[in-house]
Design a protein around this motif. Structure first.
Motif, PDB file in Angstrom:
ATOM      1  N   ASN A   4       0.833  -1.191   0.000  1.00 18.94           N
ATOM      2  CA  ASN A   4       0.000   0.000   0.000  1.00 18.94           C
ATOM      3  C   ASN A   4       0.874   1.249   0.000  1.00 18.94           C
ATOM      4  OD1 ASN A   4      -1.687   2.209   1.004  1.00 18.94           O
ATOM      5  ND2 ASN A   4      -3.206   0.611   1.364  1.00 18.94           N
ATOM      6  N   GLU A   5       0.591   2.210  -0.898  1.00 18.48           N
ATOM      7  CA  GLU A   5       1.416   3.413  -0.995  1.00 18.48           C
ATOM      8  C   GLU A   5       1.337   4.277   0.260  1.00 18.48           C
ATOM      9  OE1 GLU A   5      -2.058   5.878  -3.451  1.00 18.48           O
ATOM     10  OE2 GLU A   5      -0.063   5.623  -4.305  1.00 18.48           O
ATOM     11  N   TRP A   6       0.286   4.101   1.054  1.00 17.68           N
ATOM     12  CA  TRP A   6       0.115   4.906   2.252  1.00 17.68           C
ATOM     13  C   TRP A   6       0.931   4.397   3.438  1.00 17.68           C
ATOM     14  CZ3 TRP A   6      -2.406   9.484   2.719  1.00 17.68           C
ATOM     15  CH2 TRP A   6      -3.258   9.859   1.667  1.00 17.68           C
ATOM     16  N   PHE A   7       1.343   3.158   3.402  1.00 20.63           N
ATOM     17  CA  PHE A   7       1.928   2.537   4.590  1.00 20.63           C
ATOM     18  C   PHE A   7       3.323   1.995   4.344  1.00 20.63           C
ATOM     19  CE2 PHE A   7      -2.736   1.243   5.250  1.00 20.63           C
ATOM     20  CZ  PHE A   7      -3.040   2.444   5.870  1.00 20.63           C
ATOM     21  N   ILE A   8       4.180   2.156   5.354  1.00 23.13           N
ATOM     22  CA  ILE A   8       5.483   1.506   5.372  1.00 23.13           C
ATOM     23  C   ILE A   8       5.599   0.779   6.710  1.00 23.13           C
ATOM     24  CG2 ILE A   8       7.986   1.820   5.378  1.00 23.13           C
ATOM     25  CD1 ILE A   8       7.631   4.242   3.611  1.00 23.13           C
ATOM     26  N   VAL A   9       5.940  -0.488   6.662  1.00 21.03           N
ATOM     27  CA  VAL A   9       6.130  -1.297   7.868  1.00 21.03           C
ATOM     28  C   VAL A   9       7.636  -1.483   8.051  1.00 21.03           C
ATOM     29  CG1 VAL A   9       5.622  -3.478   9.022  1.00 21.03           C
ATOM     30  CG2 VAL A   9       3.916  -2.438   7.507  1.00 21.03           C
ATOM     31  N   PRO A  10       8.261  -0.722   8.954  1.00 24.32           N
ATOM     32  CA  PRO A  10       9.722  -0.797   9.097  1.00 24.32           C
ATOM     33  C   PRO A  10      10.215  -2.156   9.565  1.00 24.32           C
ATOM     34  CG  PRO A  10       8.815   1.127  10.227  1.00 24.32           C
ATOM     35  CD  PRO A  10       7.668   0.266   9.855  1.00 24.32           C
ATOM     36  N   LYS A  11       9.414  -2.819  10.397  1.00 19.72           N
ATOM     37  CA  LYS A  11       9.788  -4.123  10.926  1.00 19.72           C
ATOM     38  C   LYS A  11       8.557  -5.010  10.965  1.00 19.72           C
ATOM     39  CE  LYS A  11      11.974  -6.485  14.820  1.00 19.72           C
ATOM     40  NZ  LYS A  11      12.516  -6.349  16.200  1.00 19.72           N
ATOM     41  N   SER A  12       8.500  -5.980  10.064  1.00 24.39           N
ATOM     42  CA  SER A  12       7.355  -6.883  10.007  1.00 24.39           C
ATOM     43  C   SER A  12       7.321  -7.780  11.247  1.00 24.39           C
ATOM     44  CB  SER A  12       7.440  -7.744   8.744  1.00 24.39           C
ATOM     45  OG  SER A  12       6.351  -8.643   8.689  1.00 24.39           O
ATOM     46  N   LYS A  13       6.139  -7.891  11.838  1.00 25.28           N
ATOM     47  CA  LYS A  13       5.968  -8.716  13.045  1.00 25.28           C
ATOM     48  C   LYS A  13       4.727  -9.593  12.850  1.00 25.28           C
ATOM     49  CE  LYS A  13       8.034  -5.109  15.936  1.00 25.28           C
ATOM     50  NZ  LYS A  13       7.865  -4.193  17.092  1.00 25.28           N
ATOM     51  N   PRO A  14       4.885 -10.726  12.191  1.00 17.38           N
ATOM     52  CA  PRO A  14       3.733 -11.587  11.868  1.00 17.38           C
ATOM     53  C   PRO A  14       2.945 -12.036  13.088  1.00 17.38           C
ATOM     54  CG  PRO A  14       5.689 -12.260  10.646  1.00 17.38           C
ATOM     55  CD  PRO A  14       6.147 -11.250  11.654  1.00 17.38           C
ATOM     56  N   ALA A  15       3.607 -12.153  14.242  1.00 23.39           N
ATOM     57  CA  ALA A  15       2.921 -12.626  15.448  1.00 23.39           C
ATOM     58  C   ALA A  15       2.290 -11.493  16.256  1.00 23.39           C
ATOM     59  CB  ALA A  15       3.897 -13.401  16.325  1.00 23.39           C
ATOM     60  N   ALA A  16       2.344 -10.262  15.745  1.00 26.62           N
ATOM     61  CA  ALA A  16       1.811  -9.113  16.486  1.00 26.62           C
ATOM     62  C   ALA A  16       0.322  -9.282  16.760  1.00 26.62           C
ATOM     63  CB  ALA A  16       2.061  -7.827  15.715  1.00 26.62           C
ATOM     64  N   LYS A  17      -0.097  -8.790  17.914  1.00 25.31           N
ATOM     65  CA  LYS A  17      -1.519  -8.839  18.298  1.00 25.31           C
ATOM     66  C   LYS A  17      -2.252  -7.560  17.914  1.00 25.31           C
ATOM     67  CE  LYS A  17      -0.916 -12.830  20.277  1.00 25.31           C
ATOM     68  NZ  LYS A  17       0.494 -12.996  19.890  1.00 25.31           N
ATOM     69  N   LEU A  18      -1.495  -6.507  17.588  1.00 23.44           N
ATOM     70  CA  LEU A  18      -2.102  -5.195  17.341  1.00 23.44           C
ATOM     71  C   LEU A  18      -1.203  -4.389  16.421  1.00 23.44           C
ATOM     72  CD1 LEU A  18      -3.782  -2.939  19.980  1.00 23.44           C
ATOM     73  CD2 LEU A  18      -1.881  -2.001  18.680  1.00 23.44           C
ATOM     74  N   ARG A  19      -1.814  -3.547  15.583  1.00 25.12           N
ATOM     75  CA  ARG A  19      -1.054  -2.646  14.710  1.00 25.12           C
ATOM     76  C   ARG A  19      -1.206  -1.208  15.209  1.00 25.12           C
ATOM     77  NH1 ARG A  19      -3.304  -5.888  10.177  1.00 25.12           N
ATOM     78  NH2 ARG A  19      -1.618  -7.282   9.523  1.00 25.12           N
ATOM     79  N   LEU A  20      -0.120  -0.456  15.091  1.00 21.74           N
ATOM     80  CA  LEU A  20      -0.098   0.944  15.495  1.00 21.74           C
ATOM     81  C   LEU A  20       0.192   1.803  14.272  1.00 21.74           C
ATOM     82  CD1 LEU A  20      -0.086   3.140  17.725  1.00 21.74           C
ATOM     83  CD2 LEU A  20       2.379   2.702  17.993  1.00 21.74           C
ATOM     84  N   PHE A  21      -0.818   2.547  13.799  1.00 20.01           N
ATOM     85  CA  PHE A  21      -0.679   3.428  12.636  1.00 20.01           C
ATOM     86  C   PHE A  21      -0.242   4.809  13.107  1.00 20.01           C
ATOM     87  CE2 PHE A  21      -3.487   0.089  11.236  1.00 20.01           C
ATOM     88  CZ  PHE A  21      -3.107  -0.146   9.919  1.00 20.01           C
ATOM     89  N   CYS A  22       0.880   5.303  12.554  1.00 23.65           N
ATOM     90  CA  CYS A  22       1.518   6.521  13.057  1.00 23.65           C
ATOM     91  C   CYS A  22       1.547   7.622  12.001  1.00 23.65           C
ATOM     92  CB  CYS A  22       2.942   6.208  13.501  1.00 23.65           C
ATOM     93  SG  CYS A  22       3.041   4.988  14.830  1.00 23.65           S
ATOM     94  N   PHE A  23       1.087   8.813  12.381  1.00 23.15           N
ATOM     95  CA  PHE A  23       1.029   9.977  11.496  1.00 23.15           C
ATOM     96  C   PHE A  23       2.127  10.967  11.875  1.00 23.15           C
ATOM     97  CE2 PHE A  23      -3.094   8.043  11.487  1.00 23.15           C
ATOM     98  CZ  PHE A  23      -3.580   8.209  10.195  1.00 23.15           C
ATOM     99  N   PRO A  24       2.882  11.492  10.894  1.00 25.72           N
ATOM    100  CA  PRO A  24       4.060  12.326  11.194  1.00 25.72           C
ATOM    101  C   PRO A  24       3.724  13.785  11.480  1.00 25.72           C
ATOM    102  CG  PRO A  24       3.848  12.059   8.832  1.00 25.72           C
ATOM    103  CD  PRO A  24       2.746  11.226   9.442  1.00 25.72           C
ATOM    104  N   TYR A  25       4.705  14.469  12.058  1.00 24.96           N
ATOM    105  CA  TYR A  25       4.594  15.906  12.288  1.00 24.96           C
ATOM    106  C   TYR A  25       4.766  16.670  10.971  1.00 24.96           C
ATOM    107  CZ  TYR A  25       9.713  15.221  12.747  1.00 24.96           C
ATOM    108  OH  TYR A  25      11.025  14.858  12.557  1.00 24.96           O
TER     109      TYR A  25
END
Length: 261
Positions: A4-25
Motif C-alpha cells: 500500500n502506498e500509504w503505509f510503510i512497515v519498518p519491521k514486520s511482526k507476523p505474530a503481532a496482536k495489534l497494529r499501530l498506525f503513526c502519522f508524522p509531524y
C-alpha cells in the motif's frame, strides 16, 4: 497491506496482536517512526503513514487538510483491520489521527495517542508561517527545529519540498475542531517537559475530545522529544497497549478452542 502506498512497515511482526498506525509531524515522513518500530515489542507492529509529497511519494501533490487525509487513508486502515489497531499522531499528525479516529470509531480502534500538539478546541496561537516568502519561511523552519539542517541547506531539494512544507503548516493553521460527539476510545496524551510552543496543559486538553479512559504523560525533552527520549515514549506506548494485546491474545485463544471443540 505492505504494498500500500500509504503505509510503510519498518519491521514486520507476523505474530503481532495489534497494529499501530503513526502519522508524522509537519514536514515529517514515515521514516521518523522507524526507530520507534525497533523499540516496540513483537506484540505491536508499527505501520508508518507515508503522506503524499514526501519520501517515495515526493512528486505527488500534498493534501492541505486533515479531513482530506483522513478521508483517503481511513479506508486503507480499515482494509487492514484483520487485527485490532491503534492510532498515533505527533504534532500536526494528531489532527489526522483525530479525524481518522472519528471515521473508524465503529471499527476496532483500541487506543489513540496524541503527542506534542495542543488540542484543537483551544485554537491556534502560531502565526501563519506558510504565507511567508521562501527565505523567511525557511528561517522559521530552522527555528522550529523539525526540519533537518542538511535539508535546509540543500537549495534544490528545498525547492522541491517547499510546497509540501507549506501545505503541512497550512493544514495545522486552518484546522477547526468539529462539533462532534467524543468517540468512546481510550486516549494517551504526551507532552514535552521543555516544549516552549506547546504547554503540557494544552496537550492534556485532548481528554475533552475523547469519551474513553485518558492518561497523560510529561516526557523530558522539548517539542521533538521523539528524537531525544524515544525509549520513554516507547515505554508509555507499551504500557497503554499491553491490555489490548492481552485481550487480543485471549480472543484468539478462545476462538481456537471453539474451532477445535
Amino acid at each position: 497491506m505492505y504494498k500500500n502506498e500509504w503505509f510503510i512497515v519498518p519491521k514486520s511482526k507476523p505474530a503481532a496482536k495489534l497494529r499501530l498506525f503513526c502519522f508524522p509531524y509537519a514536514g515529517g515522513q514515515a521514516a521518523i517512526y522507524f526507530p520507534l518500530a525497533r523499540l516496540l515489542s513483537e506484540q505491536i507492529e508499527l505501520v508508518a503513514v507515508q503522506l503524499p509529497g514526501r519520501g517515495n511519494r515526493m512528486f505527488e501533490p500534498a493534501l492541505t487538510s486533515a479531513q482530506d487525509i483522513a478521508k483517503a487513508v481511513a479506508p486503507q486502515i480499515q482494509a487492514c483491520a484483520d487485527k485490532p489497531f491503534a492510532l498515533l499522531g505527533y504534532s500536526n499528525g494528531c489532527l489526522q489521527a483525530y479525524e481518522v479516529a472519528h471515521r473508524l470509531q465503529q471499527a476496532d480502534v483500541r487506543h489513540v495517542f496524541m503527542a506534542a500538539r495542543s488540542a484543537p478546541q483551544l485554537g491556534i496561537q502560531r502565526e501563519p508561517i506558510h504565507l511567508l516568502a521562501d527565505q523567511q519561511f525557511r528561517q522559521e523552519l530552522a527555528l522550529l527545529g523539525g526540519t533537518p539542517q542538511e535539508l535546509l541547506a540543500y537549495d534544490e531539494l528545498m525547492e522541491l519540498m517547499l510546497p509540501t512544507l507549506r501545505a503541512d503548516f497550512k493544514l495545522g493553521y486552518d484546522y477547526q475542531c468539529p462539533p462532534v460527539n467524543p468517540p468512546a476510545i481510550d486516549l494517551t496524551s504526551m507532552a514535552g517537559r521543555f516544549d516552549k510552543d506547546v504547554p503540557a496543559e494544552n496537550v492534556l486538553a485532548w481528554q475533552q475530545l475523547f469519551a474513553g479512559s485518558c492518561q497523560h504523560h510529561i516526557i523530558d525533552g522539548d517539542h521533538f522529544f521523539i528524537n531525544t527520549h524515544l525509549t520513554k515514549m516507547a515505554h508509555v506506548i507499551e504500557l497503554a497497549l499491553l491490555p489490548h494485546c492481552q485481550q487480543a491474545k485471549a480472543t484468539i485463544a478462545n476462538t481456537k478452542a471453539v474451532l477445535s471443540g
